[in-house]
Scaffold this active site. Structure first.
Site, mmCIF file in Angstrom:
data_model
loop_
_atom_site.group_PDB
_atom_site.id
_atom_site.type_symbol
_atom_site.label_atom_id
_atom_site.label_comp_id
_atom_site.label_asym_id
_atom_site.label_seq_id
_atom_site.Cartn_x
_atom_site.Cartn_y
_atom_site.Cartn_z
ATOM 1 N N GLN A 97 0.801 -1.222 0.000
ATOM 2 C CA GLN A 97 0.000 0.000 0.000
ATOM 3 C C GLN A 97 0.832 1.269 0.000
ATOM 4 O O GLN A 97 2.033 1.239 0.257
ATOM 5 C CB GLN A 97 -0.918 0.016 1.224
ATOM 6 C CG GLN A 97 -0.172 -0.107 2.540
ATOM 7 C CD GLN A 97 -1.113 -0.131 3.734
ATOM 8 O OE1 GLN A 97 -1.139 0.806 4.505
ATOM 9 N NE2 GLN A 97 -1.891 -1.185 3.881
ATOM 10 N N HIS A 99 0.076 5.788 0.783
ATOM 11 C CA HIS A 99 -0.879 6.785 1.261
ATOM 12 C C HIS A 99 -0.684 8.080 0.499
ATOM 13 O O HIS A 99 0.430 8.408 0.101
ATOM 14 C CB HIS A 99 -0.706 6.988 2.764
ATOM 15 C CG HIS A 99 -0.772 5.701 3.524
ATOM 16 N ND1 HIS A 99 -1.930 4.983 3.656
ATOM 17 C CD2 HIS A 99 0.190 4.966 4.114
ATOM 18 C CE1 HIS A 99 -1.678 3.873 4.335
ATOM 19 N NE2 HIS A 99 -0.405 3.835 4.626
ATOM 20 N N GLU A 134 2.752 7.709 8.418
ATOM 21 C CA GLU A 134 2.795 6.664 9.456
ATOM 22 C C GLU A 134 4.219 6.501 9.974
ATOM 23 O O GLU A 134 5.167 6.578 9.198
ATOM 24 C CB GLU A 134 2.404 5.296 8.876
ATOM 25 C CG GLU A 134 1.006 5.198 8.359
ATOM 26 C CD GLU A 134 0.700 3.861 7.694
ATOM 27 O OE1 GLU A 134 -0.478 3.511 7.653
ATOM 28 O OE2 GLU A 134 1.629 3.174 7.209
ATOM 29 N N ARG A 287 -4.171 0.601 -2.360
ATOM 30 C CA ARG A 287 -3.534 -0.719 -2.293
ATOM 31 C C ARG A 287 -2.962 -1.109 -3.643
ATOM 32 O O ARG A 287 -3.477 -0.720 -4.691
ATOM 33 C CB ARG A 287 -4.544 -1.762 -1.820
ATOM 34 C CG ARG A 287 -4.995 -1.513 -0.404
ATOM 35 C CD ARG A 287 -5.892 -2.603 0.134
ATOM 36 N NE ARG A 287 -6.372 -2.212 1.463
ATOM 37 C CZ ARG A 287 -7.433 -1.428 1.650
ATOM 38 N NH1 ARG A 287 -8.135 -1.008 0.620
ATOM 39 N NH2 ARG A 287 -7.789 -1.076 2.869
HETATM 40 ZN ZN LIG Z 1 0.447 2.103 5.498
#
Ligand SMILES: [Zn+2]
Length: 416
Positions: A97, A99, A134, A287
């Site tokens: 994935q 973002h 993240e 994704r």
């Molecule tokens: Zn992630």
């Protein structure tokens, strides 16, 4: 200041032992436990432990944003806690994935609203208008794929595999050993018709097996973790283009305390291990495979950053007081690790005092047992447990009640 009960999330890739053992509960559990969320996410807020019983942190913040978050945070982030911090325990690989950036998220959210895609539709990419940087800090050894490997090294990996079916793709990288070459190669793999994929993938997996056999008979251990990971992904997700994509990514093993920062556009997949993760409070995920969930290839290609990442592991910084800061550019969050000692008279065993700031904090104990004192109040904080400190609470002091203890302090990064 209150103890905070996390919201447990059971996903198939979770562990039946890691989170239960971290919290001192019976294990193995009936269902795999993947994540324990400490935050005020509308989908699953944590619960404050109060004399009146459990109370949703989301409701508590809604009732008094200025008192709980502080005036500056409430103004900057629209009266919402801007971060979500969690324990994460992966027994199996998670999806590949990336973002979006803040601009991409705002644009995508508007676009999907205008197109009338329901907010909870499985094909929806943008469920909010926020980016989702993240930070993951390993509590055990933690394996992951993170960012594109330097093409020169990926060419070496292809040469080591020596599969005829890989030759045209190796040439793509040799012709352009940079971000453009990676974009060309990744795009052709992720858009390969299934029939072509079904021809290339088995050949690549066979080549991985042969390369591993050669590594066992020689002393050449280069790319052994990479090869094992590709084989493992091939078993979990047969026929998935994400297995090929894994050949292009950095395969890292974090030691406990080491961290990865996944900025916008970084293609990544967590593979195995237990960690503390903190992120902006968003659900925006594009994704790229290794999942039965929705994969939107054009949108993924739009947000991916193909610039190679030579050193994906984040450089942590030790502060003068001995605590360890994981610096990131994200305004939504900041994470600090505090290692405490007790029992001796040296400076390290003195209480650790957090400074007075008009901002909220979540404290997570990952090792040992600490006493947290704020003004007149004192609360015990055990391994695997968390504590909410409101902006209006006095600044807390941490004292180890065991020989040593480790606490993570999650807070807002910046209100500028
Ligand atoms: Zn992630």
């Amino acid at each position: 200041m209150n103890l905070l009960d996390g919201a447990a999330r059971s996903y198939a890739w979770g562990s039946r032992t890691a989170l239960a053992e971290l919290r001192g509960l019976a294990s193995p559990t009936r269902h795999p436990e993947a994540e324990l969320w400490f935050g005020a996410h509308p989908g699953d807020p944590a619960q404050l432990v109060t004399e009146a019983g459990p109370t949703s942190l989301l409701e508590v913040i809604d009732r008094d944003p200025a008192g709980q978050l502080g005036q500056a945070v409430a103004e900057r982030f629209g009266s919402r806690l801007p971060f979500l911090v969690k324990f994460l325990a992966a027994e199996e690989p998670l999806s590949l994935q990336a973002h979006p950036s803040l601009d991409q998220a705002q644009e995508g959210f508007r676009r999907e609203n205008a197109a009338g895609v329901p907010i909870d539709a499985p094909v929806r990419n943008y469920r909010d208008a926020s980016h989702k940087p993240e930070l993951v800090v390993a509590l055990t050894e933690f394996d992951a794929l993170a960012g594109f490997r330097v093409p020169r090294e990926t060419i070496e990996l292809f040469a080591l595999l020596g599969a005829e079916e890989l030759a045209p793709y190796q040439r793509m990288l040799e012709d352009q050993p940079d971000a453009t070459g990676l974009r060309t190669l990744f795009t052709s793999w992720i858009t390969l018709p299934q029939r072509a994929l079904d021809a290339v993938l088995p050949a690549v997996l066979d080549a991985c097996v042969r390369a591993l056999e050669r590594a066992e008979t020689t002393s050449d251990r280069r790319f052994v973790p990479e090869l094992r990971t590709v084989l493992e992904l091939g078993e979990y997700y047969p026929g998935d283009a994400g297995v090929l994509a894994a050949l292009l990514l950095n395969r890292v093993t974090l030691r406990p305390g080491e961290a990865l920062y996944l900025d916008a556009g970084n293609l990544h997949a967590y593979l195995r291990g237990t960690a503390v993760e903190i992120m902006a409070n968003s659900d925006n995920v594009l994704r790229g495979g290794l999942t039965p969930k929705h994969v939107d290839v054009p949108e993924l290609l739009r947000v991916l950053d193909f610039e190679p990442l030579p050193s994906p592991i984040l450089e942590a910084r030790t502060l003068p007081d001995g605590s360890v800061r994981y610096p990131t550019p994200a305004p939504e969050f900041a994470l600090t690790r505090v290692d405490l000692r007790s029992g001796s008279a040296d400076a390290a065993s003195a209480p650790y005092a957090l400074d007075r700031v008009d901002r909220p904090r979540i404290l997570l104990c990952v090792h040992g047992h600490v006493q947290v004192r704020a003004g007149e109040r004192a609360l015990p904080l055990d391994r695997g447990h968390a504590l909410w400190v409101a902006a209006s609470d006095p600044a807390p002091e941490l004292c180890s009640a065991t020989d040593d203890a480790t606490v993570f302090v999650a807070e807002v990064g910046s209100v500028d």
